[in-house]
Design a protein around this motif. Structure first.
Motif, short mmCIF file in Angstrom:
data_model
loop_
_atom_site.label_atom_id
_atom_site.label_comp_id
_atom_site.label_asym_id
_atom_site.label_seq_id
_atom_site.Cartn_x
_atom_site.Cartn_y
_atom_site.Cartn_z
N VAL A 31 58.86 -99.73 -37.96
CA VAL A 31 57.79 -99.61 -36.97
C VAL A 31 57.03 -98.32 -37.25
CG1 VAL A 31 59.00 -100.94 -35.19
CG2 VAL A 31 59.31 -98.48 -35.31
N THR A 32 55.90 -98.17 -36.60
CA THR A 32 55.11 -96.96 -36.76
C THR A 32 55.29 -96.09 -35.52
OG1 THR A 32 53.48 -98.15 -38.08
CG2 THR A 32 52.79 -96.05 -37.14
N GLY A 33 55.54 -94.83 -35.75
CA GLY A 33 55.71 -93.87 -34.67
C GLY A 33 54.59 -92.86 -34.68
N ARG A 34 54.38 -92.23 -33.55
CA ARG A 34 53.34 -91.21 -33.41
C ARG A 34 54.02 -89.86 -33.17
NH1 ARG A 34 48.39 -91.11 -34.32
NH2 ARG A 34 48.37 -93.34 -34.09
N VAL A 35 53.57 -88.84 -33.90
CA VAL A 35 54.13 -87.50 -33.78
C VAL A 35 53.51 -86.82 -32.57
CG1 VAL A 35 54.47 -85.28 -34.91
CG2 VAL A 35 54.42 -87.36 -36.27
N THR A 36 54.37 -86.34 -31.67
CA THR A 36 53.91 -85.63 -30.47
C THR A 36 54.48 -84.22 -30.49
OG1 THR A 36 55.80 -86.40 -29.19
CG2 THR A 36 53.81 -87.74 -29.11
N ALA A 37 53.86 -83.38 -29.69
CA ALA A 37 54.29 -81.97 -29.62
C ALA A 37 55.55 -81.84 -28.78
CB ALA A 37 53.17 -81.12 -29.03
N ARG A 38 56.32 -80.83 -29.08
CA ARG A 38 57.50 -80.51 -28.28
C ARG A 38 57.07 -79.76 -27.02
NH1 ARG A 38 62.44 -80.84 -30.82
NH2 ARG A 38 62.33 -81.29 -33.03
N ALA A 39 57.99 -79.61 -26.10
CA ALA A 39 57.72 -78.83 -24.89
C ALA A 39 57.48 -77.37 -25.28
CB ALA A 39 58.90 -78.93 -23.93
N ALA A 40 56.73 -76.67 -24.47
CA ALA A 40 56.39 -75.29 -24.78
C ALA A 40 57.62 -74.39 -24.80
CB ALA A 40 55.38 -74.76 -23.76
N THR A 41 58.66 -74.75 -24.06
CA THR A 41 59.87 -73.91 -24.01
C THR A 41 60.82 -74.18 -25.17
OG1 THR A 41 60.94 -75.55 -22.60
CG2 THR A 41 59.78 -73.73 -21.50
N ASP A 42 60.59 -75.24 -25.94
CA ASP A 42 61.45 -75.59 -27.06
C ASP A 42 61.03 -74.78 -28.28
OD1 ASP A 42 63.24 -76.75 -28.75
OD2 ASP A 42 62.43 -78.78 -28.60
N ARG A 43 61.97 -74.04 -28.86
CA ARG A 43 61.64 -73.18 -30.00
C ARG A 43 61.80 -73.88 -31.34
NH1 ARG A 43 63.25 -67.09 -28.67
NH2 ARG A 43 62.60 -67.10 -26.51
N THR A 44 62.23 -75.13 -31.35
CA THR A 44 62.43 -75.86 -32.59
C THR A 44 61.07 -76.17 -33.22
OG1 THR A 44 64.36 -76.87 -31.59
CG2 THR A 44 63.57 -77.83 -33.63
N ARG A 45 60.99 -75.99 -34.53
CA ARG A 45 59.74 -76.27 -35.23
C ARG A 45 59.53 -77.77 -35.39
NH1 ARG A 45 60.49 -72.89 -40.54
NH2 ARG A 45 60.74 -75.04 -41.13
N GLY A 46 58.31 -78.17 -35.62
CA GLY A 46 57.99 -79.57 -35.84
C GLY A 46 57.80 -80.32 -34.54
N CYS A 99 60.86 -82.87 -44.37
CA CYS A 99 61.25 -84.25 -44.66
C CYS A 99 60.07 -85.21 -44.60
CB CYS A 99 62.34 -84.71 -43.70
SG CYS A 99 63.90 -83.86 -43.97
N GLY A 100 58.87 -84.70 -44.61
CA GLY A 100 57.69 -85.56 -44.66
C GLY A 100 57.09 -85.89 -43.31
N GLY A 154 49.67 -87.35 -35.94
CA GLY A 154 49.74 -88.26 -37.08
C GLY A 154 50.73 -89.39 -36.83
N SER A 155 50.65 -90.39 -37.66
CA SER A 155 51.59 -91.51 -37.54
C SER A 155 52.55 -91.48 -38.73
CB SER A 155 50.86 -92.84 -37.47
OG SER A 155 50.09 -93.03 -38.64
N VAL A 156 53.75 -91.94 -38.48
CA VAL A 156 54.80 -91.90 -39.49
C VAL A 156 55.62 -93.18 -39.38
CG1 VAL A 156 56.40 -90.64 -38.01
CG2 VAL A 156 56.65 -90.47 -40.45
N PRO A 157 56.05 -93.76 -40.51
CA PRO A 157 56.91 -94.94 -40.42
C PRO A 157 58.33 -94.56 -39.99
CG PRO A 157 56.49 -94.37 -42.70
CD PRO A 157 55.67 -93.44 -41.88
#
Length: 130
Positions: free
Chosen positions: A39-54, A78-79, A85-88
Motif C-alpha cells: 500500500v502507499t503511505g504518507r509521511v507525516t510530522a512527529r509531535a513537537a515534543t518528540d525528539r526522534t528524527r524523521g 532507510c529511504g 511525501g508518499s512511500v510504499p
C-alpha cells in the motif's frame, strides 16, 4: 574449567543465536516480499515534543483502517522521503500492525545487523581460542 574454553563457548553460543535471529529476519523479509500486501503511505510530522528524527508513515489496510508506522530514528537513512511525501509500505495480510517500508534498506537492515553481530561473536571466539 579453563576461562578460555568458557569464553569460546559463550562466543559460539552468541554467534549461533545471532545467526538464528538473522535467518529469521531474512525469512520475514522474504515472506513480506513474496506474500505481503503493498500500500502507499504518507509521511507525516512527529509531535513537537518528540525528539526522534524523521517522520511517521500513515497508511490504510484493505479494510480502510488507518495505521501508523514508526521507521525509527534511522528512517531517513532507510529511504524515507521528507514530510508530505508518499512511500510504499508492505505488511502481512492478516497483520498490518507489523508493517515495513517497501525499500531494500528497510527490509534487509535487521538481518544485516544480526549477521554482522554473528560475525563479530564468531570472530571473537576464534581470536580467544587461538
Amino acid at each position: 574449567m579453563n576461562a578460555q574454553v568458557v569464553l569460546l563457548a559463550l562466543c559460539t553460543g552468541l554467534g549461533f543465536g545471532f545467526l538464528l535471529a538473522a535467518v529469521r529476519a531474512l525469512s520475514t523479509a522474504a515472506a513480506l516480499w513474496a506474500r505481503g500486501r503493498r500500500v502507499t503511505g504518507r509521511v507525516t510530522a512527529r509531535a513537537a515534543t518528540d525528539r526522534t528524527r524523521g517522520g511517521l508513515v500513515v497508511f490504510s489496510d484493505h479494510l480502510g483502517r488507518d495505521f501508523v508506522l514508526d521507521p525509527g530514528p534511522l528512517g531517513p537513512f532507510c529511504g524515507l522521503p521528507p514530510v508530505g511525501g508518499s512511500v510504499p509500505v508492505v505488511h502481512a495480510r492478516e497483520r498490518p500492525t507489523r508493517a515495513r517500508l517497501w525499500t531494500t534498506r528497510h527490509l534487509l537492515a535487521p538481518s544485516f545487523g544480526w549477521f554482522l553481530s554473528a560475525t563479530v561473536a564468531f570472530g571473537t571466539g576464534i581470536v580467544t581460542a587461538g
